[in-house]
Design a protein around this motif. Structure first.
Motif, PDB file in Angstrom:
ATOM      1  N   LEU A  22      -4.938   5.041 -50.234  1.00 20.76           N
ATOM      2  CA  LEU A  22      -4.425   6.528 -50.116  1.00 20.76           C
ATOM      3  C   LEU A  22      -3.566   6.571 -51.221  1.00 20.76           C
ATOM      4  N   LYS A  23      -2.571   5.675 -51.306  1.00 25.26           N
ATOM      5  CA  LYS A  23      -1.467   5.755 -52.443  1.00 25.26           C
ATOM      6  C   LYS A  23      -2.245   5.687 -53.826  1.00 25.26           C
ATOM      7  N   GLN A  24      -2.799   4.640 -54.274  1.00 27.37           N
ATOM      8  CA  GLN A  24      -2.985   4.309 -55.430  1.00 27.37           C
ATOM      9  C   GLN A  24      -4.368   5.027 -56.071  1.00 27.37           C
ATOM     10  N   ILE A  25      -5.145   5.071 -55.137  1.00 29.01           N
ATOM     11  CA  ILE A  25      -6.440   5.824 -55.551  1.00 29.01           C
ATOM     12  C   ILE A  25      -6.378   7.449 -55.276  1.00 29.01           C
ATOM     13  N   LEU A  26      -6.268   7.798 -54.067  1.00 29.20           N
ATOM     14  CA  LEU A  26      -6.133   9.128 -53.835  1.00 29.20           C
ATOM     15  C   LEU A  26      -4.624   9.847 -54.131  1.00 29.20           C
ATOM     16  N   GLN A  27      -3.737   8.922 -54.351  1.00 30.39           N
ATOM     17  CA  GLN A  27      -2.462   9.331 -55.104  1.00 30.39           C
ATOM     18  C   GLN A  27      -1.708  10.269 -53.849  1.00 30.39           C
ATOM     19  N   LYS A  32       2.687  12.809 -47.015  1.00 25.69           N
ATOM     20  CA  LYS A  32       1.295  13.309 -46.699  1.00 25.69           C
ATOM     21  C   LYS A  32       0.714  12.122 -45.843  1.00 25.69           C
ATOM     22  N   ILE A  33       0.681  10.814 -45.996  1.00 24.12           N
ATOM     23  CA  ILE A  33       0.279   9.951 -45.326  1.00 24.12           C
ATOM     24  C   ILE A  33       0.798   9.709 -43.975  1.00 24.12           C
ATOM     25  N   PRO A 102      -2.564  16.350 -56.947  1.00 27.20           N
ATOM     26  CA  PRO A 102      -1.258  16.224 -56.796  1.00 27.20           C
ATOM     27  C   PRO A 102      -0.940  14.964 -56.179  1.00 27.20           C
ATOM     28  N   THR A 103       0.101  14.624 -56.548  1.00 28.78           N
ATOM     29  CA  THR A 103       0.847  13.404 -55.884  1.00 28.78           C
ATOM     30  C   THR A 103       2.184  13.438 -55.906  1.00 28.78           C
TER      31      THR A 103
END
Length: 299
Positions: A22-27, A32-33, A102-103
């Motif tokens: 979620l953090k690295q690939i979907l940013q 949000k997590i 978005p990130t």
């Protein structure tokens, strides 16, 4: 009824935890997590999952789409340069200094926001599914799937290395030998969490390069990736001893190129239905072309 975006886990992302994916690939941001966890918005192979669960090749991760009109991001008017489009996917020419998605604190002005608006104007309701990503300051080809099935097929192509990504980079120094392969694993930086580094405990990373032009103290390289690690080209070229011009993190800052001279010049893939290979090229941006001219005339 809840609506989910689906992501098929490729070989290069297996063994990541759900949280890291979620953090690295979907940013996804930490906020949000947390929201997804509260809303039971994470499913793995159709069942609720937890953040530390390790992913396997072929797993299907489903992420709850927010209320932003079903696109997963807020539609926002902006320029989208479409290089190729069919009923299954789009290839977009991303300008430098723009995020793909978005990130963190950046929730607007991204390529995904602009693409959502473009699709909204055409009355197409589809989650924005980036098949891969490139850095904010890298320009060029980015592929988006239009539906989860197409995304699954393209993820399989990415895993099987059928999708080929070609970059151009302007680097410091005359590269010797003029062509070759960089095979060095990439992992976390020991001291700076936002950076990557050559790390024997890292993930395998392979980059092929060949010299297109040489200048008195610079080289224009064409690079193809076998793997897609974060900052792979930038880290590998710095490791080789030829850092990218304009790259403030791994390379050489100069006054005549104000961002990293890295451009995703082409992407090749198999058409989802016709099984024929397609290659899409992104034109070289003006700042990159001027940097090449500078190297040719001022060094």
């Amino acid at each position: 009824m809840k609506s989910f975006s689906s992501y098929m886990i490729a070989m290069e992302h297996q063994d990541k935890t759900v949280e890291n994916y979620l953090k690295q690939i979907l940013q996804c941001s930490g906020r949000k997590i947390q929201r997804l966890t509260r809303q039971k918005g994470l499913l793995l192979n159709g069942k609720p999952t937890f953040l530390q669960k390790k992913l396997k090749l072929g797993d299907k991760l489903q992420v709850l789409i927010s209320e932003d009109a079903g696109f997963g991001v807020k539609p926002e008017q902006g320029v989208v340069e479409i290089l190729y489009e069919d009923e299954y996917l789009l290839v977009i020419n991303k300008p430098a200094r723009q995020l793909v998605h978005p990130t963190g604190q950046t929730t607007s002005g991204t390529l995904a926001n602009f693409l959502a608006f473009e699709l909204q104007q055409r009355s197409i309701l589809s989650a924005i599914r980036a098949v891969h990503r490139i850095d904010r300051d890298t320009s060029g080809c980015v592929m988006f799937a239009k539906d989860s099935h197409s995304q699954f097929i393209l993820a399989q192509q990415l895993s099987a290395r059928t999708i080929k990504r070609t970059y151009w980079a302007l680097v410091k120094g005359v590269v010797s030998p003029p062509s070759g392969t960089i095979n060095a694993p990439i992992g976390s930086h020991p001291n700076q969490p936002n950076r990557r580094a050559i790390n024997e405990q890292g993930e395998p990373a392979v980059t092929h390069y060949r010299t297109l032009r040489t200048f008195p103290d610079a080289s224009l390289l064409e690079l193809t990736l076998e793997t897609g690690r974060t900052h792979q080209v930038r880290v590998h070229l710095a490791h080789l001893g030829y850092p990218i011009i304009g790259d403030g993190m791994y390379g050489v800052r100069v006054s005549w190129m104000l961002r990293q001279a890295l451009h995703a010049e082409a992407i090749s893939f198999n058409h989802i239905k016709k099984e024929e290979e397609l290659t899409i090229h992104a034109p070289l941006p003006a700042d990159f072309a001027k940097a090449i001219d500078y190297c040719a005339n001022h060094q």
